[in-house]
Write a protein that holds these residues in place. Structure first.
Motif, PDB file in Angstrom:
ATOM      1  N   ASP A  11     -44.930  -3.356  54.110  1.00 50.74           N
ATOM      2  CA  ASP A  11     -45.247  -2.305  55.012  1.00 50.74           C
ATOM      3  C   ASP A  11     -45.318  -2.928  56.360  1.00 50.74           C
ATOM      4  O   ASP A  11     -46.049  -3.623  56.817  1.00 50.74           O
ATOM      5  CB  ASP A  11     -46.508  -1.740  54.590  1.00 50.74           C
ATOM      6  CG  ASP A  11     -46.853  -0.385  55.610  1.00 50.74           C
ATOM      7  OD1 ASP A  11     -46.150  -0.034  56.585  1.00 50.74           O
ATOM      8  OD2 ASP A  11     -47.828   0.406  55.192  1.00 50.74           O
ATOM      9  N   ASP A  46     -45.695  -1.392  59.306  1.00 55.04           N
ATOM     10  CA  ASP A  46     -46.933  -1.008  59.809  1.00 55.04           C
ATOM     11  C   ASP A  46     -48.188  -1.689  59.526  1.00 55.04           C
ATOM     12  O   ASP A  46     -49.188  -1.371  60.054  1.00 55.04           O
ATOM     13  CB  ASP A  46     -47.201   0.588  59.802  1.00 55.04           C
ATOM     14  CG  ASP A  46     -45.921   1.331  60.277  1.00 55.04           C
ATOM     15  OD1 ASP A  46     -45.042   0.856  61.196  1.00 55.04           O
ATOM     16  OD2 ASP A  46     -45.468   2.206  59.766  1.00 55.04           O
ATOM     17  N   ASP A  47     -48.263  -2.386  58.540  1.00 56.68           N
ATOM     18  CA  ASP A  47     -49.445  -3.101  57.885  1.00 56.68           C
ATOM     19  C   ASP A  47     -49.159  -4.625  57.731  1.00 56.68           C
ATOM     20  O   ASP A  47     -49.419  -5.245  56.824  1.00 56.68           O
ATOM     21  CB  ASP A  47     -49.973  -2.525  56.885  1.00 56.68           C
ATOM     22  CG  ASP A  47     -51.315  -2.961  56.406  1.00 56.68           C
ATOM     23  OD1 ASP A  47     -52.061  -3.547  57.125  1.00 56.68           O
ATOM     24  OD2 ASP A  47     -51.590  -2.256  55.137  1.00 56.68           O
ATOM     25  N   ASP A  48     -48.611  -5.330  58.911  1.00 59.30           N
ATOM     26  CA  ASP A  48     -48.230  -6.699  58.733  1.00 59.30           C
ATOM     27  C   ASP A  48     -47.476  -7.026  57.648  1.00 59.30           C
ATOM     28  O   ASP A  48     -47.716  -8.253  57.097  1.00 59.30           O
ATOM     29  CB  ASP A  48     -49.677  -7.532  59.117  1.00 59.30           C
ATOM     30  CG  ASP A  48     -49.482  -8.926  59.408  1.00 59.30           C
ATOM     31  OD1 ASP A  48     -48.376  -9.142  59.784  1.00 59.30           O
ATOM     32  OD2 ASP A  48     -50.334  -9.662  59.075  1.00 59.30           O
TER      33      ASP A  48
END
Lengths: 130, 135
Positions: free
Chosen positions: B103, B105-107
């Protein structure tokens, strides 16, 4: 409305192609646009002009060719599916060193991107087949 | 092409025995190149397509199931499996491939792509789509 059509079955084992043919005819007559008919899986077998059904049976391949010519409908046969099943146009004949070709009038061979494009461009994509 | 539509590929057939599953996967991979919002459903015998431990040696057919592992890299990470289809076949999510994505958007955390949903939830998911292709 703008329609895209996908046909997944050959002309005679399965009714999908005939049903699609009737659907496309009716849609065009009702004033809708048929952007493209895309033949996939065994549906590519709708695109060979070598089809010779008995005289008292309908010729589904010719019916597609006639419909395409009459209403200027784009009939696209998937290249990957066609190569597996021996559906060949002049370009494929040359590329793959075949001794002939069998594509029916009004059909052309192209890639799967044409199906995705139909999905993007059309208001409805209607799939015929199992 | 700037238009983005929601495409849903519904996979309903066993992976071998007919070619539908393999040729569906070919369309799915092509669709990734068009930067569309792609989701997949596996239902009915289609759940067997993503069963783990497939061995096609005796069939003489290529085992294409490893290809599903690449879907996450193509940004295809919404994979819905119908709960009723799994239960009817005595399967659980543990019998399936572990399909994941990173992901952004989530590191780049690794997350599961597979979501088991009921047929009622599946109906809602289908209702939200622009284009539904069934194989």
């Amino acid at each position: 409305m703008k329609f895209g059509i996908q046909i997944n079955e050959g002309p005679y084992t399965h009714e999908a192609s005939t049903t699609a043919l009737n659907f496309v005819s009716a849609a065009v007559e009702a004033g809708h646009e048929v952007f493209r008919v895309f033949f996939y899986h065994d549906g590519v077998n709708n695109g060979t002009r070598y089809t010779t059904p008995p005289q008292d049976d309908r010729n589904i391949v010719e019916a597609w060719s006639e419909l395409a010519e009459k209403h200027n409908i784009d009939l696209v046969v998937c290249v990957a599916a066609a190569q597996r099943r021996g559906i060949v146009d002049e370009g494929e004949q040359e590329r793959n060193g075949k001794d002939g070709n069998n594509i029916a009038p009004g059909f052309r061979i192209s890639g799967l991107g044409q199906l995705i494009e139909a999905g993007i461009q059309c208001d409805r994509l209607v799939v015929f087949g199992d | 092409m700037s238009d983005t539509k929601k495409f849903l590929f519904v996979n309903r057939k066993a992976p071998y025995g007919t070619i539908y599953a393999w040729e569906s996967l070919e369309v799915i991979l092509i669709s990734a190149a068009f930067e569309q919002d792609v989701s997949l459903v596996f239902a009915d015998d289609g759940v067997f397509q993503i069963a783990k431990g497939q061995d096609t040696t005796e069939l003489g057919i290529k085992n294409f199931s490893p290809t599903y592992n690449a879907l996450g890299d193509y940004d295809i990470n919404k994979i819905y499996v119908e709960k009723e289809s799994l239960e009817a076949r005595g399967l659980t999510v543990d019998d399936l491939l572990k399909l994941t994505y990173e992901d952004e958007d989530d590191d780049w955390a690794e997350k599961d792509s597979i979501h088991v949903v009921s047929s009622a939830e599946l109906a809602e998911i289908m209702d939200q789509q622009d284009v539904v292709l069934s194989f």
